[in-house]
Structure formats: structure tokens, C-alpha cells
Design a protein around this motif. Structure first.
Motif, PDB file in Angstrom:
ATOM      1  N   GLU A  25       0.851  -1.185   0.000  1.00  0.00           N
ATOM      2  CA  GLU A  25       0.000   0.000   0.000  1.00  0.00           C
ATOM      3  C   GLU A  25       0.888   1.236   0.000  1.00  0.00           C
ATOM      4  N   GLU A  47      -0.681  -3.073  -9.897  1.00  0.00           N
ATOM      5  CA  GLU A  47      -1.980  -3.645  -9.539  1.00  0.00           C
ATOM      6  C   GLU A  47      -3.037  -2.550  -9.427  1.00  0.00           C
ATOM      7  N   ARG A  48      -2.669  -1.443  -8.820  1.00  0.00           N
ATOM      8  CA  ARG A  48      -3.600  -0.314  -8.679  1.00  0.00           C
ATOM      9  C   ARG A  48      -3.971   0.248 -10.054  1.00  0.00           C
ATOM     10  N   HIS A  51      -6.391  -2.075 -11.742  1.00  0.00           N
ATOM     11  CA  HIS A  51      -7.704  -1.922 -11.112  1.00  0.00           C
ATOM     12  C   HIS A  51      -8.408  -0.677 -11.662  1.00  0.00           C
TER      13      HIS A  51
END
Length: 88
Positions: A25, A47-48, A51
Motif C-alpha cells: 500500500e 496492480e492499482r 484496477h
């Protein structure tokens, strides 16, 4: 939320890097007590981003649906795909 000072980043990059990989994070970096930067592992960033791309595609599809674009059942979709990919 993880918050670290710029001094911690400067003096102990390795532990900040380890923390970013472990927690997956963003880590908020402060400078003189104020927010300055956000750092994260490449994996968490990618990954973010994926998404967000998927969310944008779903939002576009929903807007198309709401504006009257044709919709199909699963069976209709299957038949259409089979026709495309089987040359039918």
C-alpha cells in the motif's frame, strides 16, 4: 495509512522499501511535518493501475448500457463469440 518522514526515507531507504513491499500500500512521506510524496512498490502500483483501468472499462460499459446500447444474455453472447471465432 502508513506515514514516514523524509528523514526516514533518506536514512533508512531499505526498511521503507521492505515496508512498501510487505504492506503493498502507499507510504506517505512527510517533509517538515507536511505531506510531500507517496511511495509504493512497483507491484502495488501496477496492480492499482490495472484496477483503475478495469474500473474505467466497467464504467464505460455501464454508461453505454444506460444510453441504450444493446445488451445480450450470456447465451446470446456465447453464440455471437462462437460465430466470430468459428468463422460462422
Amino acid at each position: 495509512m502508513i506515514i514516514k518522514s523524509s528523514t526516514a526515507l533518506r536514512n533508512d531507504y531499505g526498511s521503507i522499501s521492505d515496508l512498501a513491499h510487505k504492506e503493498a500500500e502507499p507510504i506517505y512521506i512527510t517533509k517538515n511535518g507536511e505531506g510531500d510524496l507517496v511511495v509504493m512498490s512497483v507491484e502495488a502500483f501496477e496492480e492499482r493501475e490495472e484496477h483503475l483501468r478495469l474500473k474505467a472499462k466497467l464504467e464505460a460499459a455501464e454508461l453505454a448500457r444506460l444510453s441504450g446500447a444493446p445488451t445480450y444474455t450470456i447465451e446470446e453472447s456465447r453464440r455471437r463469440l462462437e460465430a466470430i471465432y468459428q468463422g460462422g
